[in-house]
Design an enzyme around this catalytic site. Structure first.
Site, PDB file in Angstrom:
ATOM      1  N   ARG A   1    -128.428 -44.371 -14.944  1.00  0.00           N
ATOM      2  CA  ARG A   1    -126.965 -44.539 -15.058  1.00  0.00           C
ATOM      3  C   ARG A   1    -126.582 -45.988 -14.742  1.00  0.00           C
ATOM      4  O   ARG A   1    -125.740 -46.584 -15.407  1.00  0.00           O
ATOM      5  CB  ARG A   1    -126.242 -43.565 -14.112  1.00  0.00           C
ATOM      6  CG  ARG A   1    -126.431 -42.104 -14.503  1.00  0.00           C
ATOM      7  CD  ARG A   1    -125.533 -41.171 -13.709  1.00  0.00           C
ATOM      8  NE  ARG A   1    -125.884 -41.050 -12.304  1.00  0.00           N
ATOM      9  CZ  ARG A   1    -126.736 -40.174 -11.791  1.00  0.00           C
ATOM     10  NH1 ARG A   1    -127.364 -39.320 -12.581  1.00  0.00           N
ATOM     11  NH2 ARG A   1    -126.983 -40.126 -10.493  1.00  0.00           N
TER      12      ARG A   1
ATOM     13  N   LYS B   1    -101.600 -43.666 -19.114  1.00  0.00           N
ATOM     14  CA  LYS B   1    -102.754 -43.373 -19.988  1.00  0.00           C
ATOM     15  C   LYS B   1    -102.599 -41.966 -20.554  1.00  0.00           C
ATOM     16  O   LYS B   1    -103.083 -40.994 -19.986  1.00  0.00           O
ATOM     17  CB  LYS B   1    -104.050 -43.505 -19.181  1.00  0.00           C
ATOM     18  CG  LYS B   1    -105.303 -43.109 -19.941  1.00  0.00           C
ATOM     19  CD  LYS B   1    -106.569 -43.584 -19.246  1.00  0.00           C
ATOM     20  CE  LYS B   1    -107.799 -43.053 -19.936  1.00  0.00           C
ATOM     21  NZ  LYS B   1    -109.027 -43.694 -19.479  1.00  0.00           N
TER      22      LYS B   1
ATOM     23  N   GLU C   1    -102.707 -40.826 -15.654  1.00  0.00           N
ATOM     24  CA  GLU C   1    -103.315 -40.207 -16.844  1.00  0.00           C
ATOM     25  C   GLU C   1    -103.028 -38.707 -16.928  1.00  0.00           C
ATOM     26  O   GLU C   1    -103.767 -37.887 -16.384  1.00  0.00           O
ATOM     27  CB  GLU C   1    -104.842 -40.431 -16.846  1.00  0.00           C
ATOM     28  CG  GLU C   1    -105.518 -39.841 -18.078  1.00  0.00           C
ATOM     29  CD  GLU C   1    -107.024 -40.048 -18.130  1.00  0.00           C
ATOM     30  OE1 GLU C   1    -107.595 -40.625 -17.181  1.00  0.00           O
ATOM     31  OE2 GLU C   1    -107.645 -39.626 -19.111  1.00  0.00           O
TER      32      GLU C   1
ATOM     33  N   LYS D   1    -107.512 -44.981 -11.244  1.00  0.00           N
ATOM     34  CA  LYS D   1    -107.178 -43.991 -12.275  1.00  0.00           C
ATOM     35  C   LYS D   1    -107.236 -42.588 -11.703  1.00  0.00           C
ATOM     36  O   LYS D   1    -108.095 -42.278 -10.873  1.00  0.00           O
ATOM     37  CB  LYS D   1    -108.183 -44.095 -13.432  1.00  0.00           C
ATOM     38  CG  LYS D   1    -107.985 -43.024 -14.481  1.00  0.00           C
ATOM     39  CD  LYS D   1    -109.156 -42.883 -15.414  1.00  0.00           C
ATOM     40  CE  LYS D   1    -109.781 -41.497 -15.267  1.00  0.00           C
ATOM     41  NZ  LYS D   1    -110.749 -41.197 -16.338  1.00  0.00           N
TER      42      LYS D   1
END
Ligand code: 13P
Length: 354
Positions: free
Chosen positions: A46, A219, A177, A136
């Site tokens: 990753r 978002k 978001e 976020k």
């Protein structure tokens, strides 16, 4: 002073011709995407993949910021530099996903609410020390015949607003978001109706929590027909419905709207963004991208965990970033897709993020 700093960061994130790379997939989500391509998922693979994206040459010409996962912000690149510092060195602002995922909302039939408010201010303090400047939080709203309930919309809007207030107090620009999912047979009109109700509720709660609209970014999903809807809308129909919904529900003080891609094919997401930017009518905000799958899927399918494909994968990633950057200016044309040899299949993962 703090507010002016937030506003400057928010505006930098939606600078002309630039958008955001969402690379904050949870370990579960990225593992599913890796496994589909027979890439082993471990901390090292990753890390390598995120380094591939972050060090792609010229990324900062098209990418203003990158959203990281908690694992990634702590990792070091192959030269020993922290991954967020690799971004900062290239002029890309690091951001951090701070919701802790969605959990079942009590007294509903399987609706979800995003969690993670407890201890958020302390977590932000640590993320600041790694260089993060924005955050976020993703809320998920599912449509079916009887859903979403008002309860689900309000609970998620309230959590988004509390998150945004905590972020701003801690000096972070919140990306708010609310993701109305594409899954299901619902029509474009139904998506417009639910997206509108959701945005209305989100801005109501943001106002109640005294969130500075100038120091945040929204978002949202684009307004599209559900993936199983027999009548799919054209590019311009999606663009018109999306812009109309935003005009009705998003205050002009918000500096930028950075769309999620939500499982649309990467080419459609780019074409939609371009068409939205070409629409007539008031557009008081920058309209840009904060795509995950639509920026990454082809690059990931090219890399497939193989060192020999590193440069090709970076090239593919930059090509998508450049095309989306052009779309933020309404200057994209489908012929741009022929400029580079693409992976033979149009691989697009449709699994839901978490
Ligand atoms: P997608 O563009 O793949 O929907 O991802 C954006 C994101 O950040 C989801 O939370």
């Amino acid at each position: 002073m703090m507010l002016r700093g937030l506003e400057a960061t928010a505006r930098t994130l939606v600078a002309n011709g630039k958008g955001i790379l969402a690379a904050d997939e949870t370990i579960g989500t990225i593992t599913r995407r890796f496994e589909r391509l027979k890439i082993e998922s471990n901390a090292e693979s990753r890390r390598t993949y995120r380094e591939l994206l972050f060090t792609a040459p010229e990324a900062s010409s098209f990418i203003s910021g990158a959203i990281l996962h908690d694992e990634t912000i702590r990792q070091l690149g192959s030269d020993g530099t922290r991954l967020p510092d690799l971004l900062l060195d290239r002029g890309i602002i690091p951001g951090i996903k701070v919701d802790l995922g969605v959990k079942r909302l009590a007294n509903t039939e399987g609706e979800m609410v995003a969690e993670g408010l407890d201890g958020l201010a302390d977590r932000l303090n640590e993320y600041r020390s790694f260089g993060a400047q924005f955050a976020k939080w993703r809320a998920v709203i599912r449509i079916d015949e009887r859903l979403p309930t008002r309860k689900c919309i309000v609970a998620n809007a309230h959590a988004l607003a509390r998150y945004a207030a905590i972020c701003q107090e801690g000096g972070f620009v919140p990306i708010v978001e609310p993701d109305v999912l594409m899954d299901g047979p619902h029509t474009l009109d139904r998506c417009a109706e639910i997206t509108g109700q959701t945005l209305h509720s989100v801005f109501d709660e943001l106002s109640r929590q005294d969130v500075s609209l100038e120091g945040m970014l929204l978002k949202p999903n684009m307004v599209v027909a559900g993936t199983a809807c027999p009548t799919q809308a054209s590019i311009t129909e999606v663009a018109a419905a999306t812009l109309r919904c935003l005009q009705r529900h998003v205050p002009a003080a918000v500096p930028g709207i950075v769309f999620l891609s939500g499982g649309q094919s990467d080419l459609k997401a780019t074409a939609h963004l371009n068409s939205i930017n070409l629409m007539d009518g008031p557009k008081p905000w920058k309209l840009s991208f904060s795509f995950g799958r639509a920026l990454q899927d082809r690059a990931l399918a090219t890399w497939r965990g193989n060192k020999a494909h590193w440069i090709d994968a970076q090239r593919i990633f930059i090509h998508r970033a450049r095309n989306n950057a052009a779309a933020t200016l309404g200057k994209y044309t489908p012929s741009f897709e022929n400029e580079i040899r693409q992976p033979s299949d149009t691989f697009v993962s449709t699994d839901e993020d978490d």
